[in-house]
Design an enzyme around this catalytic site. Structure first.
Site, PDB file in Angstrom:
ATOM      1  N   GLY A   1     -65.155  80.527  40.241  1.00  0.00           N
ATOM      2  CA  GLY A   1     -64.722  81.666  41.055  1.00  0.00           C
ATOM      3  C   GLY A   1     -65.640  82.853  40.881  1.00  0.00           C
ATOM      4  O   GLY A   1     -66.825  82.715  40.577  1.00  0.00           O
TER       5      GLY A   1
ATOM      6  N   ASN B   1     -62.996  71.318  46.979  1.00  0.00           N
ATOM      7  CA  ASN B   1     -61.625  71.566  46.525  1.00  0.00           C
ATOM      8  C   ASN B   1     -61.171  72.861  47.197  1.00  0.00           C
ATOM      9  O   ASN B   1     -61.607  73.937  46.817  1.00  0.00           O
ATOM     10  CB  ASN B   1     -61.625  71.706  44.991  1.00  0.00           C
ATOM     11  CG  ASN B   1     -60.256  72.125  44.447  1.00  0.00           C
ATOM     12  OD1 ASN B   1     -59.278  72.163  45.184  1.00  0.00           O
ATOM     13  ND2 ASN B   1     -60.212  72.431  43.157  1.00  0.00           N
ATOM     14  N   TRP B   2     -60.314  72.702  48.205  1.00  0.00           N
ATOM     15  CA  TRP B   2     -59.912  73.881  48.993  1.00  0.00           C
ATOM     16  C   TRP B   2     -58.882  74.732  48.265  1.00  0.00           C
ATOM     17  O   TRP B   2     -58.501  75.792  48.748  1.00  0.00           O
ATOM     18  CB  TRP B   2     -59.364  73.428  50.356  1.00  0.00           C
ATOM     19  CG  TRP B   2     -60.386  72.757  51.248  1.00  0.00           C
ATOM     20  CD1 TRP B   2     -61.700  72.508  50.942  1.00  0.00           C
ATOM     21  CD2 TRP B   2     -60.179  72.259  52.575  1.00  0.00           C
ATOM     22  NE1 TRP B   2     -62.315  71.877  52.008  1.00  0.00           N
ATOM     23  CE2 TRP B   2     -61.407  71.714  53.026  1.00  0.00           C
ATOM     24  CE3 TRP B   2     -59.077  72.212  53.436  1.00  0.00           C
ATOM     25  CZ2 TRP B   2     -61.560  71.134  54.290  1.00  0.00           C
ATOM     26  CZ3 TRP B   2     -59.224  71.635  54.699  1.00  0.00           C
ATOM     27  CH2 TRP B   2     -60.460  71.111  55.117  1.00  0.00           C
ATOM     28  N   LYS B   3     -58.390  74.248  47.132  1.00  0.00           N
ATOM     29  CA  LYS B   3     -57.372  74.975  46.343  1.00  0.00           C
ATOM     30  C   LYS B   3     -56.217  75.414  47.260  1.00  0.00           C
ATOM     31  O   LYS B   3     -55.891  74.688  48.200  1.00  0.00           O
ATOM     32  CB  LYS B   3     -58.020  76.138  45.592  1.00  0.00           C
ATOM     33  CG  LYS B   3     -59.190  75.647  44.718  1.00  0.00           C
ATOM     34  CD  LYS B   3     -59.693  76.671  43.740  1.00  0.00           C
ATOM     35  CE  LYS B   3     -60.858  76.094  42.936  1.00  0.00           C
ATOM     36  NZ  LYS B   3     -61.394  77.002  41.949  1.00  0.00           N
TER      37      LYS B   3
ATOM     38  N   GLU C   1     -57.337  75.173  36.457  1.00  0.00           N
ATOM     39  CA  GLU C   1     -56.276  76.058  36.945  1.00  0.00           C
ATOM     40  C   GLU C   1     -54.905  75.469  36.644  1.00  0.00           C
ATOM     41  O   GLU C   1     -53.943  76.203  36.391  1.00  0.00           O
ATOM     42  CB  GLU C   1     -56.485  76.329  38.440  1.00  0.00           C
ATOM     43  CG  GLU C   1     -57.656  77.292  38.638  1.00  0.00           C
ATOM     44  CD  GLU C   1     -58.474  77.075  39.889  1.00  0.00           C
ATOM     45  OE1 GLU C   1     -58.001  76.420  40.829  1.00  0.00           O
ATOM     46  OE2 GLU C   1     -59.620  77.583  39.918  1.00  0.00           O
TER      47      GLU C   1
ATOM     48  N   SER D   1     -68.892  77.943  40.737  1.00  0.00           N
ATOM     49  CA  SER D   1     -69.745  78.829  41.551  1.00  0.00           C
ATOM     50  C   SER D   1     -70.983  78.129  42.114  1.00  0.00           C
ATOM     51  O   SER D   1     -72.058  78.720  42.143  1.00  0.00           O
ATOM     52  CB  SER D   1     -70.182  80.047  40.729  1.00  0.00           C
ATOM     53  OG  SER D   1     -69.062  80.753  40.265  1.00  0.00           O
TER      54      SER D   1
ATOM     55  N   GLU E   1     -66.334  71.506  34.582  1.00  0.00           N
ATOM     56  CA  GLU E   1     -66.108  72.812  35.195  1.00  0.00           C
ATOM     57  C   GLU E   1     -65.829  73.836  34.099  1.00  0.00           C
ATOM     58  O   GLU E   1     -64.675  73.994  33.680  1.00  0.00           O
ATOM     59  CB  GLU E   1     -64.923  72.748  36.161  1.00  0.00           C
ATOM     60  CG  GLU E   1     -65.123  71.781  37.310  1.00  0.00           C
ATOM     61  CD  GLU E   1     -64.331  72.185  38.541  1.00  0.00           C
ATOM     62  OE1 GLU E   1     -64.898  72.157  39.626  1.00  0.00           O
ATOM     63  OE2 GLU E   1     -63.149  72.556  38.419  1.00  0.00           O
TER      64      GLU E   1
ATOM     65  N   GLY F   1     -65.481  74.910  45.013  1.00  0.00           N
ATOM     66  CA  GLY F   1     -64.303  75.670  45.418  1.00  0.00           C
ATOM     67  C   GLY F   1     -64.645  76.575  46.591  1.00  0.00           C
ATOM     68  O   GLY F   1     -64.696  76.138  47.743  1.00  0.00           O
ATOM     69  N   GLY F   2     -64.929  77.845  46.298  1.00  0.00           N
ATOM     70  CA  GLY F   2     -65.139  78.863  47.331  1.00  0.00           C
ATOM     71  C   GLY F   2     -66.065  78.439  48.469  1.00  0.00           C
ATOM     72  O   GLY F   2     -65.710  78.593  49.652  1.00  0.00           O
TER      73      GLY F   2
ATOM     74  N   HIS G   1     -57.557  69.785  36.460  1.00  0.00           N
ATOM     75  CA  HIS G   1     -58.286  71.004  36.835  1.00  0.00           C
ATOM     76  C   HIS G   1     -57.879  72.153  35.917  1.00  0.00           C
ATOM     77  O   HIS G   1     -56.711  72.274  35.536  1.00  0.00           O
ATOM     78  CB  HIS G   1     -58.005  71.367  38.296  1.00  0.00           C
ATOM     79  CG  HIS G   1     -58.986  72.377  38.822  1.00  0.00           C
ATOM     80  ND1 HIS G   1     -58.866  73.717  38.536  1.00  0.00           N
ATOM     81  CD2 HIS G   1     -60.105  72.239  39.551  1.00  0.00           C
ATOM     82  CE1 HIS G   1     -59.884  74.364  39.093  1.00  0.00           C
ATOM     83  NE2 HIS G   1     -60.652  73.487  39.711  1.00  0.00           N
TER      84      HIS G   1
HETATM   85  P1  13P Z   1     -65.768  77.724  42.669  1.00  0.00           P
HETATM   86  O1  13P Z   1     -66.813  76.890  43.363  1.00  0.00           O
HETATM   87  O2  13P Z   1     -65.043  78.651  43.600  1.00  0.00           O
HETATM   88  O3  13P Z   1     -66.306  78.401  41.456  1.00  0.00           O
HETATM   89  O4  13P Z   1     -64.624  76.706  42.144  1.00  0.00           O
HETATM   90  C1  13P Z   1     -64.997  75.614  41.377  1.00  0.00           C
HETATM   91  C2  13P Z   1     -63.801  74.748  41.207  1.00  0.00           C
HETATM   92  O5  13P Z   1     -62.879  75.110  40.494  1.00  0.00           O
HETATM   93  C3  13P Z   1     -63.776  73.479  41.939  1.00  0.00           C
HETATM   94  O6  13P Z   1     -62.736  72.669  41.510  1.00  0.00           O
END
Ligand code: 13P
Length: 280
Positions: free
Chosen positions: A177, A13-15, A101, A218, A171, A239-240, A99
């Site tokens: 994050g 997920n590149w956000k 967020e 993470s 999640e 994510g990251g 999600h």
């Molecule tokens: P991180 O891997 O950056 O913690 O993000 C997880 C996430 O929200 C994937 O959708």
């Protein structure tokens, strides 16, 4: 299907990251780096503006395209929104919905997410449905109640024939994050068991056994192996680390080797402890 032989997924997920040039480079590096071994399904979910660009790089590879959101209408006067039809038109197979967020930063409710889930399925998309509790909720022992509510309300009215196209991603908000908090393999395993049990109560044990549940929060190359080897963890939503091709590829490899071992030890039929009634 044996419970531990569910399809495995590693999804990025590149956000709201990358420029067009970076998105193209990242997609190419991932396509080259993951090779053609297809035991683990791989997908990337770039931002909307780069779906078309990335969608041109992926064909012929084992990497599928996913979107990070949609608006739950076919078309109409919804300025700035993107419909399921548009996502399909761009070659998307998956869409991430619910999600944290979007729940917490953009105020999406369970009812709105449910509408999105049902419309995404009706359009023929595969849904990656995210659930997870905040730190305050966990500390107040509300994890089970929160996951319960998100699952029951988020999946209400989903027809049975859509359920094989559902992936749930657990999640925990507190582990996403750079919060400094990390979920332990035991916490992840417990939450996944809870989700599978609740899903089984709603839709039946058979569908619960084949339900794919990913972990997200993470996940990095150094902890991927231990998280992906947990019972009931069928992959990761990243994510990251999905923004660095070498890290993302290392996680795909960690998953592949974790599940090789699992496959070897799964030759004997067993009962599935994840679906046993909870001891009180
Ligand atoms: P991180 O891997 O950056 O913690 O993000 C997880 C996430 O929200 C994937 O959708």
């Amino acid at each position: 299907m044996k419970p531990n032989l569910r399809q495995k997924f590693i999804i990025g997920n590149w956000k709201m990251h990358t420029t067009a040039a970076e998105a193209g480079q990242l997609a190419k590096a991932i396509v080259d780096g993951v090779g053609i071994e297809d035991r683990v399904s791989v997908a990337v979910c770039p931002p909307f503006p780069y779906l078309a660009l990335v969608g041109k790089i992926l064909p012929g590879s084992r990497v599928a395209l996913g979107a990070q959101n949609l608006y739950p209408e076919k078309e109409g006067a919804f300025t700035g929104e993107v419909s399921p039809t548009m996502l399909l038109d761009l070659g998307c197979k998956h869409v991430i919905l619910g999600h944290s967020e979007r729940r917490h930063k953009l105020g999406e409710t369970d009812a709105f997410i449910n509408k999105k889930v049902r419309i995404a399925f009706a359009a023929g998309l595969e849904v990656i449905f995210c659930v997870g509790e905040t730190l305050e909720q966990r500390q107040a022992s509300q994890t089970e109640a929160v996951l319960d509510r998100q699952i029951v309300q988020g999946l209400a009215g989903v027809p049975a024939d859509a359920l094989p196209h559902l992936i749930i991603a657990y999640e925990p908000v507190w582990a996403i994050g750079s919060t400094g908090h990390h979920a332990t393999p035991q916490q992840v395993q417990d939450a996944h068991a809870l989700i599978r049990r609740r899903f089984g109560q709603m839709f039946g044990k058979e569908l619960a056994q084949s339900l794919v549940i990913l972990y997200g929060g993470s996940v990095k190359p150094d902890n991927a192996g231990s998280l992906l080897r947990c019972d009931g963890v069928d992959g990761a939503l990243i994510g990251g680390a999905s923004l660095k091709a070498d890290q993302f590829i290392a996680i795909v490899e960690a998953g592949t080797s974790a599940w090789h071992t699992e496959e070897e030890s799964a030759s004997e039929p067993t009962h599935n402890p994840e679906l046993e009634p909870k001891q009180s």
